[in-house]
Design a protein around this motif. Sequence first.
Motif, PDB file in Angstrom:
ATOM      1  N   ALA A 310     -84.155   2.903  49.193  1.00  0.00           N
ATOM      2  CA  ALA A 310     -83.784   2.871  50.604  1.00  0.00           C
ATOM      3  C   ALA A 310     -84.936   2.369  51.459  1.00  0.00           C
ATOM      4  N   ALA A 311     -86.176   2.739  51.089  1.00  0.00           N
ATOM      5  CA  ALA A 311     -87.336   2.246  51.828  1.00  0.00           C
ATOM      6  C   ALA A 311     -87.482   0.732  51.662  1.00  0.00           C
ATOM      7  N   THR A 343     -93.862  -3.769  46.045  1.00  0.00           N
ATOM      8  CA  THR A 343     -94.389  -4.571  47.148  1.00  0.00           C
ATOM      9  C   THR A 343     -93.283  -5.463  47.695  1.00  0.00           C
ATOM     10  N   VAL A 344     -93.121  -5.444  49.001  1.00  0.00           N
ATOM     11  CA  VAL A 344     -92.162  -6.313  49.693  1.00  0.00           C
ATOM     12  C   VAL A 344     -92.966  -7.231  50.616  1.00  0.00           C
ATOM     13  N   LEU A 375     -91.584   7.779  52.042  1.00  0.00           N
ATOM     14  CA  LEU A 375     -92.657   7.813  51.046  1.00  0.00           C
ATOM     15  C   LEU A 375     -93.489   9.081  51.179  1.00  0.00           C
ATOM     16  N   ARG A 376     -93.681   9.563  52.396  1.00  0.00           N
ATOM     17  CA  ARG A 376     -94.430  10.810  52.580  1.00  0.00           C
ATOM     18  C   ARG A 376     -93.701  11.982  51.936  1.00  0.00           C
ATOM     19  N   ASP A 377     -92.374  12.021  52.082  1.00  0.00           N
ATOM     20  CA  ASP A 377     -91.598  13.093  51.467  1.00  0.00           C
ATOM     21  C   ASP A 377     -91.654  13.039  49.949  1.00  0.00           C
ATOM     22  N   GLU A 395     -96.575  -2.296  50.949  1.00  0.00           N
ATOM     23  CA  GLU A 395     -96.832  -1.774  49.607  1.00  0.00           C
ATOM     24  C   GLU A 395     -96.417  -0.308  49.562  1.00  0.00           C
ATOM     25  N   LEU A 396     -95.456   0.007  48.681  1.00  0.00           N
ATOM     26  CA  LEU A 396     -94.913   1.354  48.553  1.00  0.00           C
ATOM     27  C   LEU A 396     -95.372   1.949  47.233  1.00  0.00           C
ATOM     28  N   LYS A 397     -95.968   3.152  47.292  1.00  0.00           N
ATOM     29  CA  LYS A 397     -96.464   3.798  46.082  1.00  0.00           C
ATOM     30  C   LYS A 397     -95.839   5.186  45.955  1.00  0.00           C
ATOM     31  N   VAL A 398     -95.320   5.487  44.756  1.00  0.00           N
ATOM     32  CA  VAL A 398     -94.729   6.797  44.476  1.00  0.00           C
ATOM     33  C   VAL A 398     -95.359   7.338  43.198  1.00  0.00           C
ATOM     34  N   PRO A 399     -96.020   8.496  43.263  1.00  0.00           N
ATOM     35  CA  PRO A 399     -96.580   9.072  42.029  1.00  0.00           C
ATOM     36  C   PRO A 399     -95.473   9.559  41.114  1.00  0.00           C
ATOM     37  N   LYS A 400     -95.618   9.327  39.841  1.00  0.00           N
ATOM     38  CA  LYS A 400     -94.576   9.728  38.894  1.00  0.00           C
ATOM     39  C   LYS A 400     -94.479  11.238  38.774  1.00  0.00           C
ATOM     40  N   ALA A 401     -95.620  11.930  38.839  1.00  0.00           N
ATOM     41  CA  ALA A 401     -95.610  13.380  38.641  1.00  0.00           C
ATOM     42  C   ALA A 401     -94.937  14.092  39.777  1.00  0.00           C
TER      43      ALA A 401
END
Length: 408
Positions: A310-311, A343-344, A375-377, A395-401
């Motif tokens: 969605a982001a 990355t968009v 992304l903060r959530d 640039e969107l980053k999401v930690p897997k853990a």
Amino acid sequence: MAKQVRVVRMSVEQPLWRALSGYRVLTMLYAIGLFASAYDEFDRPVIAIAFYVVLFVWTLATLPRVQSAVACTKRFLAVDLAIALTGIVLTPLAADDHHISSGGPTLPSIWTAGSVLAYAIKGGWRWAAFASTPVAVANLIERGSPARDTVHNVVLVWVASIAIGYVVEVARASERTLARALEIEATTRERERLARDIHDGVLQVLAMVQRRGAVLGGEAGELGRMAGEQEIALRTLVSGALVPVSRVSLDAAEGAVVRAVEVEEEAGEADDGPVDLRALLAPYAAAKVSFAEPGAPVPLPAPAAKELAAAVGAALDNVRRHAGEDARAWILVEDEPREVVVTVRDDGPGIPEGRLAQAEGEGRLGVALSIRGRLRDLGGSAELVSIPGQGTEVELKVPKARGKAGTR
């Protein structure tokens, strides 16, 4: 959408009640042990034995009463204190003069402090001061004169009980404050989630109606004008703190209680199993949107993958709205060991310096809520780099853990 009520309990007071229960049992056994070791100092041991039988039965039978503030009623406290005072007053009748003059312990000994502490935990320092006063008087009557050791013990019980009562009051106030803060945080997060959904749907439709109405004119123009007014009103509602915070914090015996109402997805959509992020991003590929993906699946928990997708959609909407229909965009997915990076990038005119802050001030929260908020959530981050004339990169980053823990 189904709702689930999640109850969070916080209590600094409960450990005090558990400690008091143990204290009463141990001090009851201690008082009986003192009597047994000094049996020869009692002229009328039958009186002492009768008192200790009552004390033993009372202490064990009333253990459930000292488990919480609700169970510890005023009537129980009054009877409990009366037993302690009776034991103190009976001491001169049971013991010899040497035991009294030498400052020997009273029949209940330090068990009396448990009665006073129950008052302190139940009602705070004022109740502790109230209970300490008759104990002080009874000790002076038992001794017959204000001896130094008697005064010392009386003052010690007085100060300790009042201090504990004050600490309990402060702890209760802190629990209520913390509960209120958690409640406000939960409400704020829910408001931001609704704001993202509104921005992704309703606001964009209203903006499109306004633009098309202005082009067509006539009745369509009037409809577009009304859509523009509603868009402004809705943006103001979303960006402002107009959502009331319900006062659901309670000061119960278990401590401060927060009831947070959470929204669950409909049945069939709440699968938290891993989802291949590539499958969710592939539909965004088009003639002017290039999609580059790894050769292997990019698994993420379903809620995290949906929010990340969605982001990305919100970032592409910004490209179409601000860079124009002819602008090209590129989506790049990178599966790192600890995180997933998407990355968009576009080849549009870029974003002038200060424009994002101005847009947030005007209630246009596309980047603030639809991208950064999501992304903060998720426990991740969103970085936006834009150079006028050279396009924009998000640039969107999401930690897997934390991809799963960060979503609701």
